[in-house]
Scaffold this motif. Structure first.
Motif, PDB file in Angstrom:
ATOM      1  N   MET A 283      12.255 -36.735  -6.955  1.00  0.00           N
ATOM      2  CA  MET A 283      11.592 -35.663  -7.707  1.00  0.00           C
ATOM      3  C   MET A 283      10.257 -35.251  -7.099  1.00  0.00           C
ATOM      4  O   MET A 283       9.626 -36.014  -6.375  1.00  0.00           O
ATOM      5  CB  MET A 283      11.390 -36.105  -9.164  1.00  0.00           C
ATOM      6  CG  MET A 283      12.695 -36.164  -9.933  1.00  0.00           C
ATOM      7  SD  MET A 283      12.422 -36.705 -11.619  1.00  0.00           S
ATOM      8  CE  MET A 283      14.124 -36.866 -12.166  1.00  0.00           C
ATOM      9  N   LYS A 284       9.850 -34.019  -7.473  1.00  0.00           N
ATOM     10  CA  LYS A 284       8.565 -33.494  -7.008  1.00  0.00           C
ATOM     11  C   LYS A 284       7.421 -34.192  -7.737  1.00  0.00           C
ATOM     12  O   LYS A 284       7.621 -34.746  -8.825  1.00  0.00           O
ATOM     13  CB  LYS A 284       8.482 -31.985  -7.323  1.00  0.00           C
ATOM     14  CG  LYS A 284       9.551 -31.153  -6.638  1.00  0.00           C
ATOM     15  CD  LYS A 284       9.282 -29.657  -6.800  1.00  0.00           C
ATOM     16  CE  LYS A 284       9.816 -29.102  -8.097  1.00  0.00           C
ATOM     17  NZ  LYS A 284       9.823 -27.628  -8.162  1.00  0.00           N
ATOM     18  N   ASP A 285       6.248 -34.093  -7.174  1.00  0.00           N
ATOM     19  CA  ASP A 285       5.046 -34.603  -7.842  1.00  0.00           C
ATOM     20  C   ASP A 285       4.811 -33.767  -9.108  1.00  0.00           C
ATOM     21  O   ASP A 285       4.948 -32.544  -9.074  1.00  0.00           O
ATOM     22  CB  ASP A 285       3.869 -34.430  -6.856  1.00  0.00           C
ATOM     23  CG  ASP A 285       2.607 -35.085  -7.368  1.00  0.00           C
ATOM     24  OD1 ASP A 285       2.709 -36.161  -7.992  1.00  0.00           O
ATOM     25  OD2 ASP A 285       1.527 -34.523  -7.144  1.00  0.00           O
ATOM     26  N   GLY A 286       4.483 -34.417 -10.206  1.00  0.00           N
ATOM     27  CA  GLY A 286       4.082 -33.671 -11.411  1.00  0.00           C
ATOM     28  C   GLY A 286       5.214 -33.301 -12.359  1.00  0.00           C
ATOM     29  O   GLY A 286       4.984 -32.574 -13.334  1.00  0.00           O
ATOM     30  N   VAL A 287       6.420 -33.785 -12.121  1.00  0.00           N
ATOM     31  CA  VAL A 287       7.530 -33.419 -13.015  1.00  0.00           C
ATOM     32  C   VAL A 287       7.309 -33.996 -14.414  1.00  0.00           C
ATOM     33  O   VAL A 287       6.633 -35.019 -14.583  1.00  0.00           O
ATOM     34  CB  VAL A 287       8.909 -33.913 -12.483  1.00  0.00           C
ATOM     35  CG1 VAL A 287       9.304 -33.187 -11.220  1.00  0.00           C
ATOM     36  CG2 VAL A 287       8.912 -35.423 -12.282  1.00  0.00           C
ATOM     37  N   ILE A 288       7.907 -33.316 -15.400  1.00  0.00           N
ATOM     38  CA  ILE A 288       7.816 -33.779 -16.795  1.00  0.00           C
ATOM     39  C   ILE A 288       9.218 -34.172 -17.244  1.00  0.00           C
ATOM     40  O   ILE A 288      10.161 -33.392 -17.074  1.00  0.00           O
ATOM     41  CB  ILE A 288       7.260 -32.667 -17.710  1.00  0.00           C
ATOM     42  CG1 ILE A 288       5.910 -32.181 -17.186  1.00  0.00           C
ATOM     43  CG2 ILE A 288       7.153 -33.151 -19.147  1.00  0.00           C
ATOM     44  CD1 ILE A 288       5.385 -30.946 -17.903  1.00  0.00           C
ATOM     45  N   LEU A 289       9.341 -35.380 -17.820  1.00  0.00           N
ATOM     46  CA  LEU A 289      10.650 -35.879 -18.248  1.00  0.00           C
ATOM     47  C   LEU A 289      10.661 -36.114 -19.755  1.00  0.00           C
ATOM     48  O   LEU A 289       9.705 -36.668 -20.307  1.00  0.00           O
ATOM     49  CB  LEU A 289      10.980 -37.219 -17.595  1.00  0.00           C
ATOM     50  CG  LEU A 289      10.743 -37.422 -16.104  1.00  0.00           C
ATOM     51  CD1 LEU A 289      11.164 -38.827 -15.702  1.00  0.00           C
ATOM     52  CD2 LEU A 289      11.525 -36.412 -15.296  1.00  0.00           C
ATOM     53  N   GLY A 290      11.753 -35.703 -20.381  1.00  0.00           N
ATOM     54  CA  GLY A 290      11.886 -35.972 -21.813  1.00  0.00           C
ATOM     55  C   GLY A 290      13.340 -36.214 -22.156  1.00  0.00           C
ATOM     56  O   GLY A 290      14.246 -35.823 -21.419  1.00  0.00           O
TER      57      GLY A 290
END
Ligand code: ADE
Length: 416
Positions: A283-290
């Motif tokens: 994944m890229k830097d800064g991704v948001i996971l939920g």
């Protein structure tokens, strides 16, 4: 009356929320009005393991007004609205066991507090109360039947039934059309975007959002994120659903490819280990996971913690993980179902249908006390009645078949 909640002094705020929600629960309100006079649940003890929200409050108040003794515990450690719990205890005199942020031990202690009441009926969301009763059979002796609210719970119960281990009949409320077509799709769709925005406050337009799972919840989430201007990628294991997602206009690809492209990832599969360290590394830097699935097993939080050097709370419901390689990722609601952990769950008007199904299914179990242990569908008359009442409450009228149409539709002779 015993209870275990955060702070009873919060009851005034809870009361306002519960009353506001009830204004949007017209079908349940009608059922309350119709059945409370006859006290149809008089003499019964009902144990509920549900998200403790204003909507749930209106269900349990309705059951109590219909004569039942109700005991309520949380169906998730992060979904309890503490002010609502306080109101239920203080003014409605209902025994509630649950606090937002309770530990796993407290969670099961609260389930035990409900389970031990010699219950007649059980209302479950996710299957933890019913499975606890199967591990402690002495508490299940008086149970006439149960209902299950959610996809994950129904899957667990069907597995139990397949192994011939189910001890009492259970109605799969989730599988009613007036439940999954609305609650799972529009409820989860809206409340997931709601939870996401409350926790992050970031612009969705132009973002690439990866949604894992295209069941009814995934479909709803995809549609709503897309409506906010996001580019949506779907990952699936089921070819039919993947095909449907493709023709619905979404990109479909394996998670190994989607991992490299997404800015935001939402899991909604009902399965485990959907996003693991292997995917995180791509994944890229800064991704948001939920996660929007019932249990916190879809994102491998434990694995992520093992490659993390620092974790900081950024906002309510949002934590920043700095990984050992320097990359930052952000996780919503500790990987628990984010629509309830970061927001208030589905809106009341959709829970109105789900909980009217719960109410009428309990009534059906009461009227049919000798069903053999199995998982049953909600009788179709109940489903249709709820659709009719909901439309009526919305002031929407529909057509009726004419005589000639009824005849045509029930014939085989008439063709070209
Ligand atoms: N599940 C999803 N949303 C909910 C809500 N508002 N109340 C109870 N259970 C829910």
């Amino acid at each position: 009356m015993d209870y275990s909640i955060k702070d009873i002094n919060l009851y005034k705020e809870g009361k306002k929320k519960v009353k506001w929600a009830f204004q949007h629960m017209k079908v349940l309100s009608l059922l309350r009005e119709t059945h409370s006079k006859e006290k149809i649940f008089k003499g019964t003890k009902i144990g509920c393991c549900l998200h403790i929200t204003s909507e749930t409050a209106n269900l349990v108040i309705t059951l109590k007004k219909c004569g039942a003794d109700v005991f309520l515990c949380a169906s998730n450690p992060l979904s309890t609205q503490d002010d609502v719990a306080a109101y239920l205890v203080k003014e409605e005199k209902i025994s509630v066991f649950g606090k937002k942020g309770e530990s796993k031990e407290e969670y099961y202690e609260n389930i035990k507090n409900v389970m031990k009441r010699n219950l007649h009926f059980v209302v479950d969301d996710g299957g933890d109360l019913i499975s606890s009763l199967h591990r402690n059979e002495k508490f299940a002796e008086n149970i006439i039947g149960a209902t299950e609210e959610t996809t994950t719970g129904v899957i667990r119960l069907r597995n139990l039934a397949k192994k011939k281990l189910l001890k009492f009949p259970v109605i799969a409320v989730n599988d009613a059309k007036t439940k999954y077509l609305f609650d799972n799709r529009y409820g989860t769709g809206q409340s997931t975007v709601d939870g996401f925005l409350r926790a992050t406050n970031i612009l969705l337009a132009g973002k690439t959002v990866v949604i894992c799972g295209y069941g009814w919840c995934g479909r709803g989430i995809a549609r709503r994120f897309s409506g906010m201007g996001a580019k949506v990628i779907i990952t699936e294991v089921n070819p039919l659903r993947a095909l449907e997602a493709t023709l619905d206009g979404f990109y479909v690809m394996p998670i190994s490819e989607a991992a490299k492209l997404g800015d935001i990832f939402i899991t909604s599969t009902g399965n485990t280990s959907v996003i693991t360290v292997k995917e995180i590394k791509k994944m890229k830097d800064g991704v948001i996971l939920g996660n929007a699935g019932h249990f916190n097993v879809e994102i491998d939080i434990k694995g992520i913690e093992e490659i993390t050097k620092n974790k900081v709370k950024i906002r309510d419901g949002l934590e920043e993980y700095t990984l050992k390689d320097g990359k930052k990722i952000y996780i919503l609601g500790e990987g628990r179902l984010l629509n309830l952990a970061c927001a208030e769950g589905h809106p009341s008007s959709v829970m109105d249908m789900s909980f009217s199904n719960q109410f009428l299914s309990l009534k059906y179990l009461k009227e049919n006390p000798s069903l053999p242990p199995n998982v049953y569908n909600v009788p179709s008359e109940i489903d249709m009645k709820i659709a009719e009442l909901k439309l009526k409450s919305m002031g929407i009228k529909i057509d009726r078949l004419s005589k000639i149409q009824k005849k045509y539709i029930s014939s085989w002779e008439l063709g070209t």
